[in-house]
Design a protein around this motif. Structure first.
Motif, PDB file in Angstrom:
ATOM      1  N   ASP A 124      31.424  -9.790   9.278  1.00  0.00           N
ATOM      2  CA  ASP A 124      31.826  -9.392  10.628  1.00  0.00           C
ATOM      3  C   ASP A 124      32.729 -10.456  11.269  1.00  0.00           C
ATOM      4  OD1 ASP A 124      31.476  -7.575  12.937  1.00  0.00           O
ATOM      5  OD2 ASP A 124      30.706  -9.413  13.842  1.00  0.00           O
ATOM      6  N   LYS A 125      33.804  -9.978  11.866  1.00  0.00           N
ATOM      7  CA  LYS A 125      34.796 -10.896  12.442  1.00  0.00           C
ATOM      8  C   LYS A 125      34.237 -11.598  13.679  1.00  0.00           C
ATOM      9  CE  LYS A 125      38.769  -9.087  14.034  1.00  0.00           C
ATOM     10  NZ  LYS A 125      38.927  -9.385  15.471  1.00  0.00           N
ATOM     11  N   SER A 126      33.598 -10.846  14.560  1.00  0.00           N
ATOM     12  CA  SER A 126      33.061 -11.465  15.787  1.00  0.00           C
ATOM     13  C   SER A 126      32.062 -12.561  15.436  1.00  0.00           C
ATOM     14  CB  SER A 126      32.354 -10.410  16.632  1.00  0.00           C
ATOM     15  OG  SER A 126      33.269  -9.482  17.131  1.00  0.00           O
ATOM     16  N   MET A 127      31.162 -12.257  14.507  1.00  0.00           N
ATOM     17  CA  MET A 127      30.139 -13.241  14.148  1.00  0.00           C
ATOM     18  C   MET A 127      30.750 -14.424  13.412  1.00  0.00           C
ATOM     19  SD  MET A 127      26.879 -10.909  13.082  1.00  0.00           S
ATOM     20  CE  MET A 127      25.811 -12.326  12.784  1.00  0.00           C
ATOM     21  N   HIS A 159      33.783 -15.824  13.824  1.00  0.00           N
ATOM     22  CA  HIS A 159      34.338 -16.777  14.807  1.00  0.00           C
ATOM     23  C   HIS A 159      33.218 -17.560  15.486  1.00  0.00           C
ATOM     24  CE1 HIS A 159      38.575 -15.583  14.965  1.00  0.00           C
ATOM     25  NE2 HIS A 159      38.222 -14.314  15.006  1.00  0.00           N
ATOM     26  N   ARG A 160      32.182 -16.826  15.911  1.00  0.00           N
ATOM     27  CA  ARG A 160      31.105 -17.472  16.668  1.00  0.00           C
ATOM     28  C   ARG A 160      30.347 -18.473  15.806  1.00  0.00           C
ATOM     29  NH1 ARG A 160      32.445 -12.814  18.958  1.00  0.00           N
ATOM     30  NH2 ARG A 160      31.832 -12.269  21.080  1.00  0.00           N
ATOM     31  N   ALA A 161      30.089 -18.143  14.549  1.00  0.00           N
ATOM     32  CA  ALA A 161      29.339 -19.061  13.687  1.00  0.00           C
ATOM     33  C   ALA A 161      30.100 -20.382  13.538  1.00  0.00           C
ATOM     34  CB  ALA A 161      29.096 -18.421  12.325  1.00  0.00           C
ATOM     35  N   GLU A 201      44.361 -14.642  31.851  1.00  0.00           N
ATOM     36  CA  GLU A 201      43.836 -14.970  33.176  1.00  0.00           C
ATOM     37  C   GLU A 201      42.372 -14.529  33.318  1.00  0.00           C
ATOM     38  OE1 GLU A 201      44.970 -16.913  35.266  1.00  0.00           O
ATOM     39  OE2 GLU A 201      43.942 -16.424  37.136  1.00  0.00           O
ATOM     40  N   ARG A 202      41.999 -13.485  32.595  1.00  0.00           N
ATOM     41  CA  ARG A 202      40.610 -13.013  32.663  1.00  0.00           C
ATOM     42  C   ARG A 202      39.620 -14.096  32.234  1.00  0.00           C
ATOM     43  NH1 ARG A 202      40.393  -8.019  28.795  1.00  0.00           N
ATOM     44  NH2 ARG A 202      42.027  -7.299  30.151  1.00  0.00           N
ATOM     45  N   VAL A 203      40.077 -15.034  31.379  1.00  0.00           N
ATOM     46  CA  VAL A 203      39.228 -16.175  31.002  1.00  0.00           C
ATOM     47  C   VAL A 203      39.548 -17.385  31.880  1.00  0.00           C
ATOM     48  CG1 VAL A 203      38.727 -17.823  29.156  1.00  0.00           C
ATOM     49  CG2 VAL A 203      38.956 -15.407  28.616  1.00  0.00           C
ATOM     50  N   ALA A 208      33.772  -5.282  30.801  1.00  0.00           N
ATOM     51  CA  ALA A 208      32.873  -5.194  29.636  1.00  0.00           C
ATOM     52  C   ALA A 208      33.441  -5.952  28.444  1.00  0.00           C
ATOM     53  CB  ALA A 208      32.594  -3.729  29.267  1.00  0.00           C
ATOM     54  N   SER A 209      34.012  -7.132  28.714  1.00  0.00           N
ATOM     55  CA  SER A 209      34.633  -7.920  27.641  1.00  0.00           C
ATOM     56  C   SER A 209      33.659  -8.956  27.087  1.00  0.00           C
ATOM     57  CB  SER A 209      35.882  -8.638  28.171  1.00  0.00           C
ATOM     58  OG  SER A 209      36.264  -9.635  27.242  1.00  0.00           O
ATOM     59  N   ALA A 210      33.361  -8.818  25.797  1.00  0.00           N
ATOM     60  CA  ALA A 210      32.484  -9.793  25.152  1.00  0.00           C
ATOM     61  C   ALA A 210      33.191 -11.137  25.020  1.00  0.00           C
ATOM     62  CB  ALA A 210      32.067  -9.286  23.780  1.00  0.00           C
ATOM     63  N   SER A 231      28.304  -5.385  26.715  1.00  0.00           N
ATOM     64  CA  SER A 231      29.271  -5.621  25.628  1.00  0.00           C
ATOM     65  C   SER A 231      28.513  -6.270  24.472  1.00  0.00           C
ATOM     66  CB  SER A 231      30.391  -6.535  26.114  1.00  0.00           C
ATOM     67  OG  SER A 231      29.878  -7.816  26.432  1.00  0.00           O
ATOM     68  N   ARG A 232      29.163  -6.373  23.329  1.00  0.00           N
ATOM     69  CA  ARG A 232      28.495  -6.887  22.122  1.00  0.00           C
ATOM     70  C   ARG A 232      27.788  -8.215  22.444  1.00  0.00           C
ATOM     71  NH1 ARG A 232      33.519  -6.916  18.211  1.00  0.00           N
ATOM     72  NH2 ARG A 232      33.960  -5.122  19.510  1.00  0.00           N
ATOM     73  N   ASP A 233      26.606  -8.387  21.875  1.00  0.00           N
ATOM     74  CA  ASP A 233      25.740  -9.508  22.274  1.00  0.00           C
ATOM     75  C   ASP A 233      25.606 -10.582  21.188  1.00  0.00           C
ATOM     76  OD1 ASP A 233      24.286  -8.013  20.462  1.00  0.00           O
ATOM     77  OD2 ASP A 233      22.569  -7.653  21.771  1.00  0.00           O
ATOM     78  N   ALA A 268      41.319   1.998  29.278  1.00  0.00           N
ATOM     79  CA  ALA A 268      42.338   1.082  29.811  1.00  0.00           C
ATOM     80  C   ALA A 268      42.468  -0.184  28.958  1.00  0.00           C
ATOM     81  CB  ALA A 268      41.992   0.708  31.251  1.00  0.00           C
ATOM     82  N   GLU A 269      41.341  -0.686  28.449  1.00  0.00           N
ATOM     83  CA  GLU A 269      41.382  -1.935  27.675  1.00  0.00           C
ATOM     84  C   GLU A 269      42.206  -1.802  26.389  1.00  0.00           C
ATOM     85  OE1 GLU A 269      39.911  -5.356  27.979  1.00  0.00           O
ATOM     86  OE2 GLU A 269      40.560  -4.593  29.900  1.00  0.00           O
ATOM     87  N   LEU A 270      42.373  -0.568  25.901  1.00  0.00           N
ATOM     88  CA  LEU A 270      43.148  -0.409  24.654  1.00  0.00           C
ATOM     89  C   LEU A 270      44.609  -0.819  24.838  1.00  0.00           C
ATOM     90  CD1 LEU A 270      42.075   2.863  22.819  1.00  0.00           C
ATOM     91  CD2 LEU A 270      41.111   0.587  22.736  1.00  0.00           C
ATOM     92  N   VAL A 305      45.637  -3.513  26.113  1.00  0.00           N
ATOM     93  CA  VAL A 305      45.834  -4.965  25.990  1.00  0.00           C
ATOM     94  C   VAL A 305      45.163  -5.520  24.731  1.00  0.00           C
ATOM     95  CG1 VAL A 305      46.247  -5.409  28.428  1.00  0.00           C
ATOM     96  CG2 VAL A 305      43.881  -5.349  27.604  1.00  0.00           C
ATOM     97  N   LYS A 306      45.096  -4.698  23.701  1.00  0.00           N
ATOM     98  CA  LYS A 306      44.593  -5.185  22.408  1.00  0.00           C
ATOM     99  C   LYS A 306      45.778  -5.757  21.615  1.00  0.00           C
ATOM    100  CE  LYS A 306      40.301  -4.325  23.094  1.00  0.00           C
ATOM    101  NZ  LYS A 306      39.404  -5.471  23.266  1.00  0.00           N
ATOM    102  N   GLU A 307      45.647  -5.852  20.285  1.00  0.00           N
ATOM    103  CA  GLU A 307      46.695  -6.471  19.488  1.00  0.00           C
ATOM    104  C   GLU A 307      48.039  -5.763  19.698  1.00  0.00           C
ATOM    105  OE1 GLU A 307      43.549  -6.231  18.904  1.00  0.00           O
ATOM    106  OE2 GLU A 307      42.863  -7.463  17.224  1.00  0.00           O
TER     107      GLU A 307
HETATM  108  C1  S3P Z   1      35.458  -9.123  20.451  1.00  0.00           C
HETATM  109  C2  S3P Z   1      35.429  -8.415  21.623  1.00  0.00           C
HETATM  110  C3  S3P Z   1      36.330  -7.278  21.896  1.00  0.00           C
HETATM  111  C4  S3P Z   1      36.995  -6.761  20.626  1.00  0.00           C
HETATM  112  C5  S3P Z   1      37.486  -7.865  19.738  1.00  0.00           C
HETATM  113  C6  S3P Z   1      36.347  -8.786  19.335  1.00  0.00           C
HETATM  114  C7  S3P Z   1      34.542 -10.268  20.311  1.00  0.00           C
HETATM  115  O1  S3P Z   1      37.328  -7.706  22.791  1.00  0.00           O
HETATM  116  O2  S3P Z   1      38.057  -5.895  20.951  1.00  0.00           O
HETATM  117  O3  S3P Z   1      38.095  -7.354  18.571  1.00  0.00           O
HETATM  118  O4  S3P Z   1      34.375 -10.776  19.175  1.00  0.00           O
HETATM  119  O5  S3P Z   1      33.968 -10.694  21.313  1.00  0.00           O
HETATM  120  P1  S3P Z   1      37.106  -7.750  24.395  1.00  0.00           P
HETATM  121  O6  S3P Z   1      36.120  -8.787  24.689  1.00  0.00           O
HETATM  122  O7  S3P Z   1      38.462  -8.082  24.948  1.00  0.00           O
HETATM  123  O8  S3P Z   1      36.651  -6.372  24.766  1.00  0.00           O
END
Ligand code: S3P
Length: 436
Positions: A30-33, A35-37, A132-134, A169-171, A196-198, A340-342, A344-346
């Motif tokens: 998993d990509k999210s995990m 980066h976090r690890a 700016e959201r961060v 709802a941005s993780a 959002s994803r936890d 709406a969030e789509l 501002v994705k890649e």
């Molecule tokens: C992610 C959160 C999502 C997602 C992205 C990975 C994450 O983005 O689109 O691919 O790992 O936290 P947002 O937080 O901008 O919704």
């Protein structure tokens, strides 16, 4: 930056109607995990061992960045990494995050906890995305920032806590605040009207940090030091999504994707596909490395249209492109709301979906923040050159479209697939997919 990580956005691939797909596969971690690890390992005392790390360009950029902050990051074997954390130092060069919003935003938060100065940069896509959201909440915590798009400079240290309402709802934003909060004085709270994803919360706990989640409020407790640990990373549901939809739309297919993370905050696509009539059987459900994992067996299915409510968006935010492809094969009008969030994705994914489906002979339109896809239950015409806009998920989704469409579908930007899913093409070919 190493040349190895320089991706070609010009490579073109063509997918053609395929004979039934079959086989058992594993998708990368998993990509999210991943980066976090790496990031938590780089903040922790002692040693962190990571198994199943996704070795995609995005994650490798994060690994490289963490070395520049002073962490010791070592690849021992494929997927098996060892990280020794450090007090982060000002890097001697800008931190290049490639295509990765997750890498950039999480490291902006983590760096703000230290009395250091750092400039983050990225590729053309990432440099056009909102930061700016961060930056705004980090300033509210006491950091100084320059730039609302990359390059962004952060000067951190001496942070105070804050209560932040995560209305997008941005993780990534939530995680940036929690990571900055590790070095802050006072309460740090993120309120989530929609969850959002936890993974950050779960993994912070695994590293020994006090994190409470209660009724949509995430709160850092008093114990904010991280201790190195072992992290097992399961298969990425956002990568599994492409094989799942391919198996649904290529008649006669039956495919098992093993070891997929099925965290409910990542499983919106599977829920939606089931509502559309998809035959997806979950087996071998188990807990691995603190996350629920299962095998998914998917059989080709007749799909029908559904309405997808905005509240489902956070649990499948990266899956709307591939869902739109599935909707093109379904009978009826699929409406997906709250997207709406789509934009501002890649890439602007709403625009990319509408253009790509239109090129393939499918009626699709944007209505405010909704997407409407019309299907008649038969394979779409295809026969198009789709512009993937440098977006890995758009490229993979339209290759999947080509496997079931009447005529072949070509995509540009195929090199960008390596940002999240190196090995996508050979893996799909191993199931019988015709991609050349
Ligand atoms: C992610 C959160 C999502 C997602 C992205 C990975 C994450 O983005 O689109 O691919 O790992 O936290 P947002 O937080 O901008 O919704």
């Amino acid at each position: 930056m190493s040349d190895l990580l320089e991706l070609s956005s010009t490579e073109r691939l063509v997918a053609s109607r395929s004979t039934p797909l079959s086989g058992d596969i594993d998708v990368p971690g998993d990509k999210s995990m991943s980066h976090r690890a790496l990031i938590l390992g780089a903040l922790a005392s002692g040693e962190t061992r990571i198994a199943g790390l996704l070795e995609s360009a995005d994650v490798l950029h994060t690994a490289e960045a963490l070395r520049a902050f002073g962490a010791d990051v070592e690849r021992r074997e494929p997927g098996l990494w060892r990280v020794r954390g450090a007090r982060w130092q000002s890097p001697d060069r800008p931190i290049y995050c490639g295509n990765s919003g997750t890498g950039a935003r999480l490291m902006m938060g983590a760096a703000a906890a230290f009395p250091i100065a750092v400039t983050f940069t990225g590729d053309a896509s990432l440099s056009s995305r909102p930061m700016e959201r961060v930056a705004a909440p980090l300033r509210a915590m006491g950091a100084r920032t320059e730039g609302d798009r990359l390059p962004v400079t952060i000067r951190g240290g001496n942070l105070r806590g804050m209560r932040f309402v995560n209305d997008k709802a941005s993780a990534q934003v939530k995680s940036a605040i929690l990571l900055a909060g590790l070095g802050a004085d006072g309460p740090v709270e993120v309120v989530e009207p929609m969850p959002s994803r936890d993974h950050s919360e779960n993994m912070l706990r695994a590293f020994g940090c006090d994190v409470e989640s209660n009724g949509g409020v995430i709160r850092l407790g008093a114990r904010r030091e991280l201790r190195g640990t072992t992290v097992l990373i399961p298969g990425d549901p956002s990568s599994a999504a492409f094989a799942v939809v391919a198996a649904l739309i290529v008649p006669g297919s039956r495919v098992t994707v093993r070891n997929v993370m099925v965290n409910p905050l990542r499983s919106g696509l599977i829920r939606t596909l089931r509502e559309m009539g998809a035959d997806i059987v979950t087996s071998n459900r188990r807990l691995e490395g603190g996350e629920e994992v299962a095998d998914l067996t998917v059989s080709a299915s007749r799909l029908h249209a559904v309405e997808v409510a905005p509240k489902r968006a956070p649990s499948m935010i990266d899956e709307y492109v591939i869902l739109a492809v599935a909707a093109a094969f379904a009978e009826g009008r699929t409406v997906m709301r709250g997207l709406a969030e789509l934009r501002v994705k890649e890439s602007d994914r709403l625009a990319a979906i509408v253009a790509g489906l239109g090129a393939c002979g499918v009626e699709a339109r944007e209505e405010d923040d909704s997407l409407v896809v019309e299907g008649d239950g038969r394979p779409p015409p295809g026969g198009a050159d789709v512009q993937a806009s440098g977006d890995h998920r758009v490229a993979m989704s339209f290759l999947v479209m080509g496997l079931g469409a009447t005529r072949p579908v070509a995509v540009d930007s195929a090199g960008m697939i390596a940002t999240s899913f190196p090995g996508f093409v050979p893996l799909m070919r191993s199931l019988g997919a015709s991609i050349a």
